[in-house]
Design a protein around this motif. Structure first.
Motif, mmCIF file in Angstrom:
data_model
loop_
_atom_site.group_PDB
_atom_site.id
_atom_site.type_symbol
_atom_site.label_atom_id
_atom_site.label_comp_id
_atom_site.label_asym_id
_atom_site.label_seq_id
_atom_site.Cartn_x
_atom_site.Cartn_y
_atom_site.Cartn_z
ATOM 1 N N LEU A 20 37.867 21.146 33.592
ATOM 2 C CA LEU A 20 37.822 21.345 32.153
ATOM 3 C C LEU A 20 37.235 20.126 31.459
ATOM 4 C CD1 LEU A 20 41.445 22.714 31.709
ATOM 5 C CD2 LEU A 20 39.368 24.039 32.051
ATOM 6 N N SER A 21 36.377 20.377 30.495
ATOM 7 C CA SER A 21 35.850 19.319 29.654
ATOM 8 C C SER A 21 36.516 19.457 28.294
ATOM 9 C CB SER A 21 34.335 19.460 29.528
ATOM 10 O OG SER A 21 33.826 18.480 28.672
ATOM 11 N N VAL A 22 37.060 18.348 27.783
ATOM 12 C CA VAL A 22 37.834 18.374 26.550
ATOM 13 C C VAL A 22 37.165 17.481 25.511
ATOM 14 C CG1 VAL A 22 40.088 17.904 25.530
ATOM 15 C CG2 VAL A 22 39.947 18.694 27.884
ATOM 16 N N PHE A 23 37.057 18.010 24.297
ATOM 17 C CA PHE A 23 36.559 17.203 23.181
ATOM 18 C C PHE A 23 37.570 17.274 22.061
ATOM 19 C CE2 PHE A 23 34.258 16.545 19.239
ATOM 20 C CZ PHE A 23 33.647 15.338 19.521
ATOM 21 N N PRO A 24 38.094 16.215 21.576
ATOM 22 C CA PRO A 24 37.876 14.817 21.930
ATOM 23 C C PRO A 24 38.609 14.465 23.223
ATOM 24 C CG PRO A 24 39.480 14.942 20.166
ATOM 25 C CD PRO A 24 38.999 16.348 20.428
ATOM 26 N N SER A 28 42.846 14.632 26.373
ATOM 27 C CA SER A 28 42.703 15.362 27.634
ATOM 28 C C SER A 28 43.989 15.353 28.464
ATOM 29 C CB SER A 28 41.531 14.812 28.436
ATOM 30 O OG SER A 28 41.737 13.457 28.741
ATOM 31 N N THR A 29 44.684 14.229 28.531
ATOM 32 C CA THR A 29 45.914 14.196 29.330
ATOM 33 C C THR A 29 47.003 15.059 28.697
ATOM 34 O OG1 THR A 29 46.586 12.158 28.216
ATOM 35 C CG2 THR A 29 45.454 11.937 30.326
ATOM 36 N N GLU A 30 47.078 15.050 27.376
ATOM 37 C CA GLU A 30 48.049 15.900 26.678
ATOM 38 C C GLU A 30 47.757 17.375 26.942
ATOM 39 O OE1 GLU A 30 48.991 17.179 22.072
ATOM 40 O OE2 GLU A 30 47.965 15.281 22.469
ATOM 41 N N LEU A 31 46.498 17.736 26.893
ATOM 42 C CA LEU A 31 46.095 19.123 27.127
ATOM 43 C C LEU A 31 46.364 19.537 28.571
ATOM 44 C CD1 LEU A 31 44.537 21.602 25.922
ATOM 45 C CD2 LEU A 31 42.618 20.686 27.186
ATOM 46 N N LEU A 32 46.049 18.673 29.515
ATOM 47 C CA LEU A 32 46.282 18.991 30.922
ATOM 48 C C LEU A 32 47.775 19.160 31.198
ATOM 49 C CD1 LEU A 32 44.836 19.441 33.597
ATOM 50 C CD2 LEU A 32 45.125 17.014 34.060
ATOM 51 N N ASN A 33 48.616 18.346 30.603
ATOM 52 C CA ASN A 33 50.071 18.500 30.752
ATOM 53 C C ASN A 33 50.536 19.825 30.173
ATOM 54 O OD1 ASN A 33 50.332 16.038 32.003
ATOM 55 N ND2 ASN A 33 50.755 14.932 30.108
ATOM 56 N N ASN A 34 49.968 20.232 29.054
ATOM 57 C CA ASN A 34 50.315 21.508 28.434
ATOM 58 C C ASN A 34 49.901 22.675 29.334
ATOM 59 O OD1 ASN A 34 51.121 23.424 26.636
ATOM 60 N ND2 ASN A 34 49.523 23.019 25.138
ATOM 61 N N ILE A 35 48.726 22.591 29.915
ATOM 62 C CA ILE A 35 48.260 23.646 30.819
ATOM 63 C C ILE A 35 49.141 23.706 32.059
ATOM 64 C CG2 ILE A 35 46.371 24.298 32.368
ATOM 65 C CD1 ILE A 35 44.453 23.364 30.169
ATOM 66 N N GLU A 36 49.484 22.559 32.615
ATOM 67 C CA GLU A 36 50.335 22.521 33.808
ATOM 68 C C GLU A 36 51.719 23.103 33.531
ATOM 69 O OE1 GLU A 36 49.587 21.643 36.933
ATOM 70 O OE2 GLU A 36 47.527 21.180 36.405
ATOM 71 N N SER A 37 52.237 22.896 32.323
ATOM 72 C CA SER A 37 53.554 23.444 32.007
ATOM 73 C C SER A 37 53.512 24.963 31.810
ATOM 74 C CB SER A 37 54.135 22.766 30.770
ATOM 75 O OG SER A 37 53.361 23.063 29.633
ATOM 76 N N ILE A 64 40.594 17.504 34.862
ATOM 77 C CA ILE A 64 39.738 17.093 33.750
ATOM 78 C C ILE A 64 38.390 16.655 34.314
ATOM 79 C CG2 ILE A 64 39.444 15.410 31.890
ATOM 80 C CD1 ILE A 64 41.548 17.526 31.310
ATOM 81 N N ASP A 65 37.320 17.199 33.758
ATOM 82 C CA ASP A 65 35.966 16.807 34.136
ATOM 83 C C ASP A 65 35.524 15.706 33.181
ATOM 84 O OD1 ASP A 65 33.431 16.617 35.100
ATOM 85 O OD2 ASP A 65 32.734 18.517 34.285
ATOM 86 N N ASP A 66 35.408 14.498 33.702
ATOM 87 C CA ASP A 66 35.050 13.364 32.863
ATOM 88 C C ASP A 66 33.588 12.959 33.041
ATOM 89 O OD1 ASP A 66 35.318 12.437 35.398
ATOM 90 O OD2 ASP A 66 36.508 10.670 34.872
#
Length: 80
Positions: A20-24, A28-37, A64-66
């Motif tokens: 996943l590519s996240v803007f901003p 990204s870490t907050e979003l990835l934690n939300n997806i994992e939960s 996360i794709d950085d």
């Protein structure tokens, strides 16, 4: 804003890895934690949509794709 940049599926279709590519990118870490939960809910929704097409619903993995951040960093270094 979230974009799926790449998806890889194992040969036996049991594992699906999505990048996943996240803007901003700061969130990204907050979003990835939300997806994992919510991973079980996401897999359940996927299963309800493709249950007639696949025998096994794949295990989902998100990363996360950085690569865009990496490209921006290289551009900054080259401009110096």
């Amino acid at each position: 804003m979230i974009s799926v940049t790449r998806v890889r599926v194992s040969p036996d279709l049991s594992i699906c890895t999505a990048y996943l590519s996240v803007f901003p990118s700061e969130r990204s870490t907050e979003l990835l934690n939300n997806i994992e939960s919510n991973l079980k809910t996401i897999r359940y929704e996927l299963g309800t949509r493709i249950h007639n097409q696949l025998r096994i619903i794949p295990e989902l993995r998100f990363f996360i794709d950085d690569s865009l951040d990496y490209i921006d960093r290289i551009d900054e270094l080259l401009k110096k």
